[in-house]
Structures are given as C-alpha cells and as structure tokens.
Design an enzyme around this catalytic site. Sequence first.
Site, mmCIF file in Angstrom:
data_model
loop_
_atom_site.group_PDB
_atom_site.id
_atom_site.type_symbol
_atom_site.label_atom_id
_atom_site.label_comp_id
_atom_site.label_asym_id
_atom_site.label_seq_id
_atom_site.Cartn_x
_atom_site.Cartn_y
_atom_site.Cartn_z
ATOM 1 N N PRO A 35 0.784 -1.219 0.000
ATOM 2 C CA PRO A 35 0.000 0.000 0.000
ATOM 3 C C PRO A 35 0.817 1.270 0.000
ATOM 4 C CG PRO A 35 0.105 -0.939 2.200
ATOM 5 C CD PRO A 35 1.188 -1.541 1.377
ATOM 6 N N GLU A 36 0.468 2.180 -0.851
ATOM 7 C CA GLU A 36 0.920 3.552 -0.742
ATOM 8 C C GLU A 36 -0.287 4.337 -0.258
ATOM 9 O OE1 GLU A 36 3.349 5.072 -3.930
ATOM 10 O OE2 GLU A 36 3.880 3.063 -4.574
#
Length: 273
Positions: A2-3
């Site tokens: 995840p960003e």
Amino acid sequence: MPELPEVETIRRGLAPLLIKQEIKAVTTRRENLRWPMPIKELADNLPGHTIDDVSRRGKYLLMPIGRGSLIVHLGMSGVLRHHKKNIPYVKHDHFDIAFKNGSHLRLNDPRRFGAVLWTSEPPLNHPLLAKLGPEPLLADFNADYLYEKSRGRKGGIKSFLMDSQVVVGAGNIYAAESLFIAKINPLRPAGKLDKKDCEKLVAAIKKILLASIELGGTTLKDFRNEDGKPGYFQQSLNVYGRGGEECVVCAATIEQYRSGGRATAFCPQCQKK
DNA sequence: ATAGCAACCTGAGGGC
DNA sequence: TGCCCTCAGGTTGCTA
C-alpha cells in the site's frame, strides 16, 4: 502493497463499518510484526470499548479507542479485511478484533513489515509519526514548500520524494508516476529543481493520488480493499513496471534503473535531465 | 546533515 | 520436480 491511495481506500471502506462498534475481544497471534505487538495493552484497552474514528496519517491508520489509539501500518504486504462473521484463520493472519455485532477486523501480512501499535498519547505524537512531512493532498504541501525543502539536496528527486520527512505517501509507484507526468527525470538532483518544476511536480502528485483513490488504488498482485476487492489504478500507470516498453506519449523505450534496491522506470525522451 | 545501503520477511516466478 | 536466484507496494538504522 500500500501507498497512500491504497491506505486511504482501506480507511474509507472501514470507517462506516467500524465506527461506534463495540469490541468484544482481541486476538494477537504472534509476538512481533515489524515491532513487538503490544499484546497486553491491546488486551487491557480494547475489549468493552468502541472505535471512535478511523483516520490516516501518511500510510498509518489511526483508530482512537477509549483512552488511547490503535495504530496500524500495512508495510509491504499487509491486508486489513472486514468480515461480517467469524471465519477460520489462514496463514499469516496475525491480528483480529471481534466486535459485539459478530463482525471481525483481521490483519494478514505475509512479510510482516507491517505494525500494530498502541499509544495512550495523541497518536500524532507517537515517535514514528511525529517527524512525518506534510500530507500531500493538503494545502501545506505546495510548490513553495517543496522548493525550500529541496535547496541544497544533491540526491535524486525521486528518492527525495520518497523520504517521509519530506512528504508522506509517495511510494515507489506514485513517485515514479508523478515524475513522468511532471516531465522531470528521477535522477535530477532535488536541489536543481526550479520553482516551475516544483509547481508541476506538486500538481502531478496531487492529481495522481486523487485519481488513484478515485479508482480504489493500485492492485499489482495482492492489494485488496477492506471488502477483498482490488483497485483499478494500475491500468493508468505510465512508467511503473513498464521498463523496456514504449512510452505512451512519445513511443520512446522506457528505461529502468535500480537504486537502493528499488526499480525506477522513466521515459528518457519525456523526462530529460 | 545527508546519501546510500543492508536489514527486516515471505512468496512468486524464471532459469537450469 | 526442485534448487537457486531475483524481485516485490515500506521503513528504520547503520555507515561513511
């Protein structure tokens, strides 16, 4: 995994499912993730209390509960899912919250770079969060800030962007994509950007992050939202993971290099130094 | 102070 | 089938 857009996607999905729900029990299934799990604090502070909010700072999810806050980071491979009913544990399920309404919040993280933390202080004071740079989607992340912050920095602009003390949430995908949109070479020394470059770059970062959130994030292989569904922004990627392919703008061959263990792709034609 | 890199960990995929 | 190598969305903490 995840960003910022992926974490925000998770946050938006979870908030209505978790807020005001009373916790019945908490289960920690191992001693450590990236850091030791606060097993006793969780057992002492969660059951009987309700989740008051689900917010985000950078890639950290923050959940105020009773007298403190639960902080969750998904690392590279963390997946936080909400289940309407209890289901059997699977490999790499490390953490579970059972709610009074029968639903469960469960963290699965094969690589264990993620974290589950507890703090009785305001969460933004936590040592891991206290020194974070501005949120990229807020007004204090702007061209003036980026320009001033980057003066004298000799390292490449891409690694500069990925420094969470400069700005949070720009990971390997979105840093590369933003630089492509802004037509800036990732290896250009950060201190060599002029005001105009900073304006273009800040605008590109905000635009791309918003567009990705809109599409539910980027699913390369294993990103799933709180409901198990993938995101669709990967179809919009211009350079990330496209080394050797044609640039969508000018048809030049996308180049790729490695730095600090991270691959970076860019168009040598559109992103000249 | 800054920049570069190893480290943390599992799993997938490619080459042989 | 299996072994070995490389690679992956993040971040800290060490070394010059």
